[in-house]
Design an enzyme around this catalytic site. Structure first.
Site, PDB file in Angstrom:
ATOM      1  N   SER A  50       9.656   8.805  -4.969  1.00  0.00           N
ATOM      2  CA  SER A  50       8.921   8.018  -5.964  1.00  0.00           C
ATOM      3  C   SER A  50       7.996   8.864  -6.825  1.00  0.00           C
ATOM      4  O   SER A  50       7.703   8.503  -7.971  1.00  0.00           O
ATOM      5  CB  SER A  50       8.098   6.926  -5.269  1.00  0.00           C
ATOM      6  OG  SER A  50       7.232   7.489  -4.290  1.00  0.00           O
ATOM      7  N   GLY A  87      11.062   5.830  -2.188  1.00  0.00           N
ATOM      8  CA  GLY A  87      11.255   5.560  -0.771  1.00  0.00           C
ATOM      9  C   GLY A  87      12.126   6.555  -0.050  1.00  0.00           C
ATOM     10  O   GLY A  87      12.253   6.497   1.175  1.00  0.00           O
TER      11      GLY A  87
END
Length: 233
Positions: A50, A87
Site C-alpha cells: 500500500s 495489504g
C-alpha cells in the site's frame, strides 16, 4: 555511327532511372534513420504494498506517479509502473511476481515489501526467503533491483526486531543490489506527512519518500550505473 543517337538515348534513360533511384534512396534514408532513432522509455517497476500503491490518495499523488514526475524533471526518459497492491506481504508479492512480469519488459524494479509481514508478526525467516526469491526472479530476467528497507516496531520484542531489520542489508550484500535505507524515514510518526490512519503517507509524505529514493533510481538509470549495483548503504 548510325547507332550513336540510340546509344545516347539509352544512356540518358539509364541515367535518368538511376538518378531517380538515388533521389528516392536519399529521401528514404532520413525516414529510416528517424524511425529507429527514438529509444523506448526505461520501465521502472514500483513493486510493493500500500505504501507504493498510494492507499488513501488520489491516483496522481501515488508514489509511482510522483517518482516518474521527478525522474522526468531530471531529464530521464522513464515510465514508472505502479505494481503496488495494498495489504501485500512478501509471500503475496512473490505469488504475483511472474504475472506482473508478463505485462512487459522491466529495466529497474524498486521492491518495497515486508511492512505487512512485520505488522502481522509473521516470521522474519519467511519474509527473508520470499524476498530472496523475488530478487532472484528479477535478476534472472536481467532486471536491476533496488530494495527498500523496512524496520520493525517494538511490538514483537527485541529479538524479532533484530532478526527482521537484518533482512534488508543482508540481502543487499548477498545479491549485490542497491538498498534504500528505511523507506519511511522522516515520514513515519510525523502526523503532518501521514493520512488519518497514521500509517500511510499523504501527498507531502510521498513527496518526501520520492526525494529519498529518486537518487538511487537515477544512479541505476545512468549509463555508468546501469550495469552496476551497489551494496547496502
Amino acid at each position: 555511327m548510325n547507332n550513336a543517337p540510340y546509344r545516347t538515348l539509352s544512356l540518358a534513360l539509364t541515367y535518368g532511372v538511376f538518378g531517380r533511384w538515388l533521389q528516392m534512396a536519399a529521401l528514404a534514408i532520413p525516414l529510416l534513420w528517424g524511425s529507429g532513432a527514438e529509444a523506448a522509455p526505461k520501465r521502472v517497476l514500483a513493486f510493493g504494498d500500500s505504501l507504493t500503491a498510494g492507499f488513501g490518495l488520489p491516483a496522481a499523488d501515488a508514489l509511482p506517479v510522483q517518482l516518474e514526475t521527478r525522474l522526468r524533471a531530471d531529464n530521464f526518459d522513464v515510465k514508472v509502473v505502479n505494481a503496488g497492491v495494498s495489504g501485500d506481504t512478501t509471500e503475496m508479492g512473490l505469488a504475483r511476481l511472474e504475472y506482473t512480469l508478463s505485462d512487459g519488459p522491466v529495466d529497474i524494479a524498486v521492491v518495497e515489501l515486508g511492512a505487512n509481514d512485520m505488522l502481522r508478526g509473521l516470521p522474519p525467516k519467511a519474509a527473508r526467503a520470499n524476498l530472496e526469491k523475488i530478487i532472484e526472479t528479477f535478476r534472472s530476467k536481467g532486471v536491476n533491483v533496488i530494495i527498500a528497507a523496512m524496520v520493525s516496531g517494538d511490538n514483537w520484542g527485541q529479538a524479532y526486531r533484530q532478526e527482521f531489520d537484518s533482512i534488508y542489508p543482508d540481502l543487499a550484500a548477498k545479491y549485490g543490489v542497491t538498498m534504500v535505507p528505511f523507506f519511511m524515514e522522516g515520514v513515519w510518526g510525523n502526523p503532518s506527512l501521514l493520512i488519518g490512519d497514521g500509517l500511510h503517507p499523504n501527498s507531502a509524505g510521498v513527496r518526501k519518500v520520492v526525494e529519498k529514493i529518486a537518487p538511487y533510481v537515477e544512479m541505476a538509470l545512468t549509463p555508468s550505473g546501469a550495469g552496476q549495483q551497489s551494496g547496502a548503504r
